[in-house]
Design a protein around this motif. Structure first.
Motif, PDB file in Angstrom:
ATOM      1  N   GLU A 179       0.833  -1.215   0.000  1.00 31.54           N
ATOM      2  CA  GLU A 179       0.000   0.000   0.000  1.00 31.54           C
ATOM      3  C   GLU A 179       0.858   1.252   0.000  1.00 31.54           C
ATOM      4  OE1 GLU A 179      -2.775  -0.393   3.220  1.00 31.54           O
ATOM      5  OE2 GLU A 179      -4.024  -1.827   2.113  1.00 31.54           O
ATOM      6  N   GLU A 180       1.957   1.231   0.751  1.00 30.42           N
ATOM      7  CA  GLU A 180       2.866   2.375   0.806  1.00 30.42           C
ATOM      8  C   GLU A 180       3.451   2.649  -0.571  1.00 30.42           C
ATOM      9  OE1 GLU A 180       7.175   3.214   2.807  1.00 30.42           O
ATOM     10  OE2 GLU A 180       5.681   2.238   4.070  1.00 30.42           O
ATOM     11  N   GLN A 181       3.858   1.608  -1.277  1.00 31.14           N
ATOM     12  CA  GLN A 181       4.414   1.795  -2.625  1.00 31.14           C
ATOM     13  C   GLN A 181       3.359   2.286  -3.604  1.00 31.14           C
ATOM     14  OE1 GLN A 181       7.684   1.744  -3.549  1.00 31.14           O
ATOM     15  NE2 GLN A 181       7.911   1.593  -1.328  1.00 31.14           N
ATOM     16  N   LEU A 182       2.155   1.753  -3.490  1.00 32.99           N
ATOM     17  CA  LEU A 182       1.070   2.207  -4.373  1.00 32.99           C
ATOM     18  C   LEU A 182       0.706   3.660  -4.102  1.00 32.99           C
ATOM     19  CD1 LEU A 182      -1.178  -0.994  -4.369  1.00 32.99           C
ATOM     20  CD2 LEU A 182       0.129  -0.083  -6.314  1.00 32.99           C
ATOM     21  N   ALA A 183       0.716   4.061  -2.832  1.00 33.67           N
ATOM     22  CA  ALA A 183       0.407   5.440  -2.475  1.00 33.67           C
ATOM     23  C   ALA A 183       1.451   6.389  -3.067  1.00 33.67           C
ATOM     24  CB  ALA A 183       0.344   5.607  -0.955  1.00 33.67           C
ATOM     25  N   ALA A 184       2.706   5.967  -3.097  1.00 31.23           N
ATOM     26  CA  ALA A 184       3.772   6.792  -3.657  1.00 31.23           C
ATOM     27  C   ALA A 184       3.558   7.035  -5.152  1.00 31.23           C
ATOM     28  CB  ALA A 184       5.133   6.137  -3.403  1.00 31.23           C
ATOM     29  N   VAL A 185       2.978   6.048  -5.838  1.00 28.71           N
ATOM     30  CA  VAL A 185       2.712   6.174  -7.278  1.00 28.71           C
ATOM     31  C   VAL A 185       1.601   7.188  -7.529  1.00 28.71           C
ATOM     32  CG1 VAL A 185       1.877   4.965  -9.337  1.00 28.71           C
ATOM     33  CG2 VAL A 185       3.432   3.815  -7.761  1.00 28.71           C
ATOM     34  N   HIS A 186       0.607   7.180  -6.653  1.00 30.60           N
ATOM     35  CA  HIS A 186      -0.592   7.986  -6.876  1.00 30.60           C
ATOM     36  C   HIS A 186      -0.503   9.385  -6.259  1.00 30.60           C
ATOM     37  CE1 HIS A 186      -2.448   4.611  -8.819  1.00 30.60           C
ATOM     38  NE2 HIS A 186      -2.201   3.840  -7.772  1.00 30.60           N
ATOM     39  N   ASN A 187       0.641   9.737  -5.707  1.00 28.95           N
ATOM     40  CA  ASN A 187       0.818  11.100  -5.132  1.00 28.95           C
ATOM     41  C   ASN A 187       1.614  11.985  -6.048  1.00 28.95           C
ATOM     42  OD1 ASN A 187      -0.657  10.579  -2.880  1.00 28.95           O
ATOM     43  ND2 ASN A 187       1.091  10.024  -1.619  1.00 28.95           N
TER      44      ASN A 187
END
Length: 187
Positions: A179-187
């Motif tokens: 989730e942390e890696q996915l959040a970094a993509v979407h920010n």
């Protein structure tokens, strides 16, 4: 250097560049169908189902190097994964993941994130650790090589190795990191 510089044979026999995964958060796993950790296929599939629409993909690489726990042909592996575990994430043809003849991707991955030990409290660790000490002490001689099936590498959307999870880390325990890696993509 990143994972995008590597390619591997997909189950259909076609060479597939990992550059095709650019922009996705990737979990690379060496798998086996007759291992004490084979149940992880189901949890890996659950993670894939939960996050695939958010830019997450799993790349499975069957391997027969650890006590002959993946002796089947590529066709049979693919069929077993689908029928027994519902696997729909991409699988590649069998590879070696350590020692002479290791696929260059796994040599690269294991050099990026070192082995930091097994979770000794994992139920299967009670069988695995004595087995390694008795039958394969050579596997434990360095701090980087892959020690067993279901070693997992989390890759950022820019192709960098973020974290290594040993076989004694269940897939569900990786969810926060994904989730942390996915959040970094979407920010």
């Amino acid at each position: 250097m990143s994972i995008y510089e590597f390619s591997a044979l997909a189950m259909n026999g076609q060479e597939k560049s990992l550059e095709s995964l650019k922009g996705k958060v990737v979990l690379i796993v060496n798998t086996a169908g007759k291992c004490g950790f084979t149940y992880q296929y189901k949890d890996l599939q659950k993670l894939y189902d939960r996050y695939k629409d958010k830019g997450f993909v799993i790349a499975g690489f069957p391997c027969n190097q650890f006590d002959n726990q993946e002796p089947d042909s590529n066709d049979k592996i693919e069929t077993n994964c689908l029928l027994n575990y519902g696997v729909s994430f991409p699988l590649f043809q069998k590879v070696k993941v350590r020692d002479e003849g290791a696929h260059p991707l796994f040599t690269y991955l294991s050099r990026q994130k070192r082995f930091e030990g097994f979770n000794k409290f994992h139920p299967v660790a009670r069988v695995l650790i004595p087995l390694l000490n008795e039958k394969h002490p050579e596997y434990m001689m360095d701090d980087h090589s892959i020690k067993w099936n279901f070693t997992k590498f989390l890759i950022s959307a820019d192709g960098e190795v973020v974290k290594r999870f040993e076989c004694t880390s269940d897939p569900i325990d990786m969810e926060a990191d994904i989730e942390e890696q996915l959040a970094a993509v979407h920010n």
